[in-house]
Design an enzyme around this catalytic site. Structure first.
Site, PDB file in Angstrom:
ATOM      1  N   HIS A 103       0.901  -1.314  -0.017  1.00  0.00           N
ATOM      2  CA  HIS A 103      -0.024   0.039   0.098  1.00  0.00           C
ATOM      3  C   HIS A 103       0.762   1.124  -0.194  1.00  0.00           C
ATOM      4  CE1 HIS A 103       0.666  -1.222   4.301  1.00  0.00           C
ATOM      5  NE2 HIS A 103       0.700   0.105   4.451  1.00  0.00           N
ATOM      6  N   HIS A 105       0.871   5.133   1.234  1.00  0.00           N
ATOM      7  CA  HIS A 105      -0.010   6.184   2.170  1.00  0.00           C
ATOM      8  C   HIS A 105       0.223   7.492   1.380  1.00  0.00           C
ATOM      9  CE1 HIS A 105       0.420   3.743   5.954  1.00  0.00           C
ATOM     10  NE2 HIS A 105       1.396   3.229   5.557  1.00  0.00           N
TER      11      HIS A 105
HETATM   12  P1  DGP Z   1       1.701   0.416   7.390  1.00  0.00           P
HETATM   13  O1  DGP Z   1       2.091   0.743   8.792  1.00  0.00           O
HETATM   14  O2  DGP Z   1       2.555   0.823   6.239  1.00  0.00           O
HETATM   15  O3  DGP Z   1       1.573  -1.202   7.313  1.00  0.00           O
HETATM   16  O4  DGP Z   1       0.275   0.905   7.365  1.00  0.00           O
HETATM   17  C1  DGP Z   1      -0.675   0.433   7.619  1.00  0.00           C
HETATM   18  C2  DGP Z   1      -2.061   1.339   7.699  1.00  0.00           C
HETATM   19  O5  DGP Z   1      -3.322   0.570   7.632  1.00  0.00           O
HETATM   20  C3  DGP Z   1      -1.917   2.082   9.219  1.00  0.00           C
HETATM   21  O6  DGP Z   1      -1.972   3.504   8.866  1.00  0.00           O
HETATM   22  C4  DGP Z   1      -3.373   1.643   9.648  1.00  0.00           C
HETATM   23  C5  DGP Z   1      -4.062   1.423   8.669  1.00  0.00           C
HETATM   24  N1  DGP Z   1      -5.064   0.162   9.085  1.00  0.00           N
HETATM   25  C6  DGP Z   1      -4.894  -0.933   9.778  1.00  0.00           C
HETATM   26  N2  DGP Z   1      -6.153  -1.868   9.962  1.00  0.00           N
HETATM   27  C7  DGP Z   1      -7.089  -0.819   8.772  1.00  0.00           C
HETATM   28  C8  DGP Z   1      -8.465  -1.606   8.674  1.00  0.00           C
HETATM   29  O7  DGP Z   1      -8.783  -2.544   9.117  1.00  0.00           O
HETATM   30  N3  DGP Z   1      -8.807  -0.777   8.014  1.00  0.00           N
HETATM   31  C9  DGP Z   1      -8.234   0.554   7.338  1.00  0.00           C
HETATM   32  N4  DGP Z   1      -9.028   1.328   6.510  1.00  0.00           N
HETATM   33  N5  DGP Z   1      -6.870   0.760   7.509  1.00  0.00           N
HETATM   34  C10 DGP Z   1      -6.270   0.109   8.489  1.00  0.00           C
END
Ligand code: DGP
Length: 142
Positions: A103, A105
């Site tokens: 992903h 950001h």
């Molecule tokens: P990273 O640290 O780069 O793996 O970022 C993962 C991101 O995903 C973090 O900013 C929080 C987000 N996140 C975690 N769980 C969920 C979820 O269930 N739904 C959404 N929309 N975001 C989530």
């Protein structure tokens, strides 16, 4: 399991398959973007390829264009919130990755804080720089 099959234990695969809820702002055949559930700033978005891969280096080259096009489209939309924003990827646990589905950001910035600033940054050492160039210059696998 093929690297691009949906994973039952992956949150983002669950969102792609509509098993899990998300505030989706963009969808095409190959990519999806939705609001981060734990936003660093208002409007913090995540852009993902629908096919599951952990990291960018595993992404099928045919998806580079569609993925970057989706990121670029979302950059334009994020500018509706703020003119400046961070585009970031965490690759691996030590880099802060907690969801192991690739992903990007997109983090709108509303003030002058630099999230990548560290208190002390030493200037690059010339000897180490030469060593790093040796390590990093050859193509992968050689
Ligand atoms: P990273 O640290 O780069 O793996 O970022 C993962 C991101 O995903 C973090 O900013 C929080 C987000 N996140 C975690 N769980 C969920 C979820 O269930 N739904 C959404 N929309 N975001 C989530």
């Amino acid at each position: 399991m093929a690297p691009d099959e949906p994973r039952s234990d992956c949150i983002f695969c669950g969102i792609v398959e509509h098993r899990l809820p998300a505030h989706v702002v963009y969808e095409d055949e190959r990519c999806l973007a939705f609001l981060d559930l734990f936003p660093l700033t208002r409007g913090h978005l995540l852009v993902i390829p629908k096919h599951h891969v952990d990291r960018l280096k595993e992404l099928e080259p045919g998806l580079y264009g569609p993925f970057l096009a989706a990121v670029s489209e979302l950059c334009r939309r994020v500018e509706r919130l703020a003119p400046d924003y961070n585009v970031a990827m965490n690759q691996g646990a030590r880099a802060g990755q907690i969801v192991f589905h690739l992903h990007v950001h997109l983090i709108p910035r509303y003030d002058h804080g630099n999230p990548f600033a560290v208190a002390h940054r030493a200037r690059l050492d010339d000897g180490d720089a030469r060593e790093l160039v040796k390590i990093l210059s050859p193509p992968a696998g050689r």
